[in-house]
Design a protein around this motif. Structure first.
Motif, PDB file in Angstrom:
ATOM      1  N   CYS A 175      73.612  50.649  -5.413  1.00  0.00           N
ATOM      2  CA  CYS A 175      72.996  50.593  -6.739  1.00  0.00           C
ATOM      3  C   CYS A 175      72.884  51.986  -7.350  1.00  0.00           C
ATOM      4  N   THR A 176      72.550  52.970  -6.516  1.00  0.00           N
ATOM      5  CA  THR A 176      72.454  54.343  -7.005  1.00  0.00           C
ATOM      6  C   THR A 176      73.780  54.810  -7.584  1.00  0.00           C
ATOM      7  N   CYS A 177      74.860  54.485  -6.900  1.00  0.00           N
ATOM      8  CA  CYS A 177      76.179  54.865  -7.394  1.00  0.00           C
ATOM      9  C   CYS A 177      76.455  54.223  -8.746  1.00  0.00           C
ATOM     10  N   GLY A 178      76.103  52.959  -8.892  1.00  0.00           N
ATOM     11  CA  GLY A 178      76.327  52.281 -10.162  1.00  0.00           C
ATOM     12  C   GLY A 178      75.470  52.835 -11.285  1.00  0.00           C
ATOM     13  N   PHE A 179      74.205  53.133 -10.977  1.00  0.00           N
ATOM     14  CA  PHE A 179      73.301  53.652 -11.998  1.00  0.00           C
ATOM     15  C   PHE A 179      73.736  55.022 -12.509  1.00  0.00           C
ATOM     16  N   LEU A 180      74.207  55.884 -11.607  1.00  0.00           N
ATOM     17  CA  LEU A 180      74.516  57.266 -11.971  1.00  0.00           C
ATOM     18  C   LEU A 180      75.964  57.474 -12.389  1.00  0.00           C
ATOM     19  N   ASN A 181      76.779  56.442 -12.287  1.00  0.00           N
ATOM     20  CA  ASN A 181      78.212  56.635 -12.465  1.00  0.00           C
ATOM     21  C   ASN A 181      78.705  55.962 -13.741  1.00  0.00           C
TER      22      ASN A 181
END
Length: 461
Positions: free
Chosen positions: A158-164
């Motif tokens: 989820c972190t990757c999706g939020f920041l990317n």
């Protein structure tokens, strides 16, 4: 007085001033260095995302969340990589198809934030947003390798999706580096890079997972026993770091209001008088951008993404389903070989022929002809790019497109595979209900495609 007997051409209102050949613009040379750097940034993402596929099932099993029930592994792995475990009556159809190159968690998170990142890139520049995206992806994959619980895996994805928001920003930069004469050549590179990344990523994940089992002398440290899947994640993170420094040092800003004067005058053709007006456009309300010119290409992109991800989710199911249920009953190794072959051939075909076919038939006709191939994505990217009135809202428009596609890709696998399972269990339309629905949606896509403009034009035309 002219007494020549030579025939004369009588001009009328419909007579063109110049022949069609003369009015056709010559192709602008591609800025190869800048596009090569963009493709390097793009390549790191599919390598990282697909490198987890070879070991995700084993990782889920070792976490103990399934309580020893191997049949439940697919459900939890599906949350991470977008697959699922679908079971038909009597257990005949138990298939894990996480290898669809889609990540449900990532796409859901990305759909919530990609528009904001894209709009931010219209205001502060493309490179700062890429810095954040690459940093987030690097940190995310490292956290994935260090995860020892299921929820830590979920948080890392989820972190990757939020920041990317990099995918939308890279398409925006590609649109700013090209024009209508060379856009097809440039956008053909995106599917090729994704195909290459989808081929290299699983090789890295499969070869480097659990290094203590393969090279016990070299990886004798207890760290590698505690985190057996960190090595492939670390390699993927190194690719992000390499891409980060390449971008920071060599990639030039393309946003006309933020780039250096050299790039503005030579590449983007934006005068100083236009800069202030274009900068104000970046703060225009989002609603003002939702014109038919913008909405139609985005709707085509969303529907195409839904059909594509549904097809990729159903294909492994169809190939592995027993023949008496309407499938081909291939073994997992055969399925992998066929999918790899399809991916390689698709990439090679686009590299060799996409730009030539666009020149020959035009992007709209190609969209109809190649709707079942990734070529359709290349053409719809061209229409989305051309729909932006100025470069300073191109990020927002690409963000809208990426948001729509991410939502479609998050929903597609679950809906398509659930319909597949239900149609087989209850014999709906002789077990072919999923295919019938997709054919009907393809008809909707064909109608949407008919609403696209006949030609792709530059934003200043």
């Amino acid at each position: 007085m002219d007494t020549s007997d030579s025939p004369r051409t009588v001009a009328s209102e419909n007579t063109p001033l110049f022949p069609a050949e003369a009015s056709q613009k010559p192709k602008t040379p591609l800025p190869k260095r800048q596009i090569s750097i963009l493709m390097m940034l793009q390549l790191a993402e599919p390598i990282a995302s697909t490198s987890i596929f070879p070991y995700i099932n084993q990782l889920i099993s070792e976490l103990g969340i399934t309580g020893g029930d191997d049949a439940a592994v697919g459900y939890y792995a599906g949350i991470i990589v977008g697959g699922d475990m679908t079971t038909c009556e009597n257990g005949f159809l138990i298939v894990y198809f996480g290898y669809t190159q889609q990540e449900s968690l990532f796409f859901v998170a990305q759909a919530l934030t990609v528009l904001r990142w894209s709009r931010l890139s219209d205001r502060i520049g493309r490179k700062p947003v890429l810095v954040i995206g690459l940093s987030g992806a690097c940190i995310s994959i490292l956290c994935f390798g260090l995860s020892t619980t299921f929820w830590s895996l979920v948080i890392s994805r989820c972190t990757c999706g939020f920041l990317n928001g990099n995918v939308g920003v890279m398409k925006t930069m590609m649109g700013e580096l090209t024009d209508s004469t060379n856009m097809a050549q440039a956008f053909a590179l995106f599917p090729i890079v994704w195909s290459l990344g989808g081929f290299v990523g699983p090789l890295i994940g499969g070869a480097l997972a659990r290094p203590q089992d393969h090279w016990p002398a070299l990886f004798a440290n207890p760290f590698w026993g505690k985190y057996p899947y960190f090595l492939p994640c670390a390699v993927a993170a190194c690719l992000f770091i390499l891409a980060f420094f390449m971008m920071l040092i060599f990639l030039e800003e393309t946003l006309s209001t933020k780039c250096r004067p050299k790039l503005t005058s030579a590449t983007l053709g934006v005068s100083g008088g236009e800069s202030l007006h274009q900068q104000s456009m970046a703060y225009a309300p989002l609603r003002s951008l939702l014109t038919p010119t913008v909405v139609v290409p985005i709707a085509n992109y969303a529907m195409l993404a839904f059909l594509d991800v549904s097809f990729r989710a159903l294909l492994p199911l169809f190939l592995s389903t027993p023949t008496y249920l309407g499938g081909l009953e291939f073994t997992p190794s055969s399925i992998g070989s066929w999918l790899a072959f399809f991916g390689v051939m698709d990439g090679v075909f686009q590299a060799l022929f996409f730009a030539k076919i666009v020149d020959r038939f035009g992007p709209k006709r190609l969209f109809f002809l190649m709707v079942a191939w990734d070529m359709a994505f290349g053409t719809v990217f061209m229409f989305i790019t051309a729909s932006a009135p100025t470069n300073t809202v191109l990020g927002a428009i690409n963000g809208l497109g990426q948001t729509s596609a991410s939502m479609a890709r998050a929903l597609g696998p679950a809906l398509a595979t659930s319909l597949f399972a239900v149609s087989k269990e209850r014999n709906i339309l002789a077990g072919n209900a999923a295919y019938v629905v997709l054919i009907m949606l393809a008809g909707v896509l064909r109608w949407l495609g008919s609403q696209l403009p006949d030609e792709v034009q530059d934003r200043n035309e």
